[in-house]
Design a protein around this motif. Structure first.
Motif, PDB file in Angstrom:
ATOM      1  N   PRO A  80      96.432  -0.333  61.117  1.00  0.00           N
ATOM      2  CA  PRO A  80      96.596   0.601  61.788  1.00  0.00           C
ATOM      3  C   PRO A  80      97.417   0.164  63.199  1.00  0.00           C
ATOM      4  CG  PRO A  80      94.711  -1.182  61.970  1.00  0.00           C
ATOM      5  CD  PRO A  80      95.484  -1.729  60.972  1.00  0.00           C
ATOM      6  N   LYS A  81      98.051   1.708  63.693  1.00  0.00           N
ATOM      7  CA  LYS A  81      99.271   2.022  64.468  1.00  0.00           C
ATOM      8  C   LYS A  81      98.825   2.986  65.146  1.00  0.00           C
ATOM      9  CE  LYS A  81     102.748  -1.066  62.165  1.00  0.00           C
ATOM     10  NZ  LYS A  81     101.955  -1.724  61.964  1.00  0.00           N
ATOM     11  N   TRP A  82      99.579   2.889  66.111  1.00  0.00           N
ATOM     12  CA  TRP A  82      99.661   3.498  67.723  1.00  0.00           C
ATOM     13  C   TRP A  82     100.458   4.212  67.798  1.00  0.00           C
ATOM     14  CZ3 TRP A  82      95.211   6.420  69.147  1.00  0.00           C
ATOM     15  CH2 TRP A  82      93.790   5.243  69.726  1.00  0.00           C
ATOM     16  N   PHE A  83     101.060   5.337  67.727  1.00  0.00           N
ATOM     17  CA  PHE A  83     102.369   5.631  67.524  1.00  0.00           C
ATOM     18  C   PHE A  83     102.533   7.176  68.679  1.00  0.00           C
ATOM     19  CE2 PHE A  83     101.395   6.464  63.770  1.00  0.00           C
ATOM     20  CZ  PHE A  83     101.624   7.899  63.578  1.00  0.00           C
ATOM     21  N   ARG A  84     103.461   7.784  69.114  1.00  0.00           N
ATOM     22  CA  ARG A  84     104.059   9.002  69.815  1.00  0.00           C
ATOM     23  C   ARG A  84     104.584   9.765  69.187  1.00  0.00           C
ATOM     24  NH1 ARG A  84     101.370   9.154  74.710  1.00  0.00           N
ATOM     25  NH2 ARG A  84     100.553   7.081  75.837  1.00  0.00           N
ATOM     26  N   VAL A  85     104.003  10.853  69.365  1.00  0.00           N
ATOM     27  CA  VAL A  85     104.979  11.678  68.672  1.00  0.00           C
ATOM     28  C   VAL A  85     106.038  13.113  69.860  1.00  0.00           C
ATOM     29  CG1 VAL A  85     104.734  14.027  66.818  1.00  0.00           C
ATOM     30  CG2 VAL A  85     103.753  11.999  65.988  1.00  0.00           C
ATOM     31  N   PRO A  86     107.146  12.816  69.658  1.00  0.00           N
ATOM     32  CA  PRO A  86     107.279  13.941  70.589  1.00  0.00           C
ATOM     33  C   PRO A  86     107.711  14.991  70.295  1.00  0.00           C
ATOM     34  CG  PRO A  86     109.378  12.739  69.121  1.00  0.00           C
ATOM     35  CD  PRO A  86     107.972  11.734  68.621  1.00  0.00           C
ATOM     36  N   LEU A  87     107.505  15.759  71.023  1.00  0.00           N
ATOM     37  CA  LEU A  87     107.549  17.564  70.907  1.00  0.00           C
ATOM     38  C   LEU A  87     108.252  17.722  71.241  1.00  0.00           C
ATOM     39  CD1 LEU A  87     103.751  18.116  72.122  1.00  0.00           C
ATOM     40  CD2 LEU A  87     103.718  17.536  69.703  1.00  0.00           C
ATOM     41  N   ASP A  88     108.522  19.077  70.358  1.00  0.00           N
ATOM     42  CA  ASP A  88     109.522  19.842  70.099  1.00  0.00           C
ATOM     43  C   ASP A  88     110.057  21.137  71.242  1.00  0.00           C
ATOM     44  OD1 ASP A  88     111.494  18.291  68.783  1.00  0.00           O
ATOM     45  OD2 ASP A  88     111.302  19.118  67.169  1.00  0.00           O
ATOM     46  N   SER A  89     108.498  21.400  71.992  1.00  0.00           N
ATOM     47  CA  SER A  89     108.294  22.316  72.494  1.00  0.00           C
ATOM     48  C   SER A  89     107.025  22.121  73.308  1.00  0.00           C
ATOM     49  CB  SER A  89     107.826  24.080  71.617  1.00  0.00           C
ATOM     50  OG  SER A  89     107.596  24.960  72.303  1.00  0.00           O
ATOM     51  N   GLU A  90     106.729  23.081  74.696  1.00  0.00           N
ATOM     52  CA  GLU A  90     105.905  22.949  75.702  1.00  0.00           C
ATOM     53  C   GLU A  90     104.583  24.145  74.928  1.00  0.00           C
ATOM     54  OE1 GLU A  90     106.272  22.819  79.300  1.00  0.00           O
ATOM     55  OE2 GLU A  90     108.556  20.883  79.153  1.00  0.00           O
ATOM     56  N   HIS A  91     105.165  25.003  74.474  1.00  0.00           N
ATOM     57  CA  HIS A  91     104.308  25.854  73.336  1.00  0.00           C
ATOM     58  C   HIS A  91     102.936  25.553  73.516  1.00  0.00           C
ATOM     59  CE1 HIS A  91     102.956  29.346  71.043  1.00  0.00           C
ATOM     60  NE2 HIS A  91     103.796  30.071  71.732  1.00  0.00           N
TER      61      HIS A  91
END
Length: 174
Positions: free
Chosen positions: A97-108
């Motif tokens: 198991p892992k925690w990670f962050r997915v960077p977003l390409d938009s603030e929509h």
């Protein structure tokens, strides 16, 4: 100048939805009693009037791309169910198991909300929250050895199509 709206349209702004609500009520109740017919008529009037503002404030989307994404997500859900069943029924030492962050390409907001929902709907991953200030989604994966690969998959299979569906350019804030 305000457009004149007929009494019929004010009473039944969405006649087809009104019909569907009324028929659904009657079918669910398995009854054509006078009381059930009256309740069906009242629901057929009230419910469409309540949802009307939400229906007409929907963003412009590209439906063919939305249907394609629907089938991609459906396929991924099926495959993920099989993979997760094997992982859960197998030895627990094989889980990573892992925690990670997915960077977003938009603030929509529609894109990011749907992306978080897709991540959560696909077995084996859960979105724990959207961090607007950081511009990412916190994700938990049941088992992964390749966090960068997971992030790439999420961005390519889901985020990019969502951006195209809503006609959003990367970095757009609308």
């Amino acid at each position: 100048m305000k457009e004149k709206v007929s009494l019929f349209h004010r009473l039944l702004p969405l006649p087809f939805v009104s019909f569907l609500v009324a028929i659904s009520w009657l079918m669910l109740g398995h009854s054509l009693d006078l009381f059930d017919i009256l309740v069906a008529i009242i629901l057929g009037i009230v419910i469409p009037k309540m949802i009307e503002p939400f229906l007409f404030s929907t963003p412009k989307i590209r439906w063919t791309l939305a249907f394609k994404l629907f089938f991609v997500v459906l396929w991924d859900i099926i495959i993920s169910n099989i993979r997760v069943a094997k992982q859960v029924l197998g030895p627990s030492k094989n889980l990573h198991p892992k925690w990670f962050r997915v960077p977003l390409d938009s603030e929509h907001e529609h894109v990011n909300t749907l992306l978080a929902m897709i991540i959560t709907t696909t077995p084996g991953t859960v979105s724990a929250g959207i961090d607007q200030e950081r511009g990412d989604i916190l994700v938990h994966a049941l088992s992964t050895d390749d966090v960068d690969g997971e992030i790439d998959t999420i961005k390519q299979r889901y985020e990019q199509p969502l951006l195209a569906i809503f006609n959003v350019e990367q970095g757009d804030q609308t």
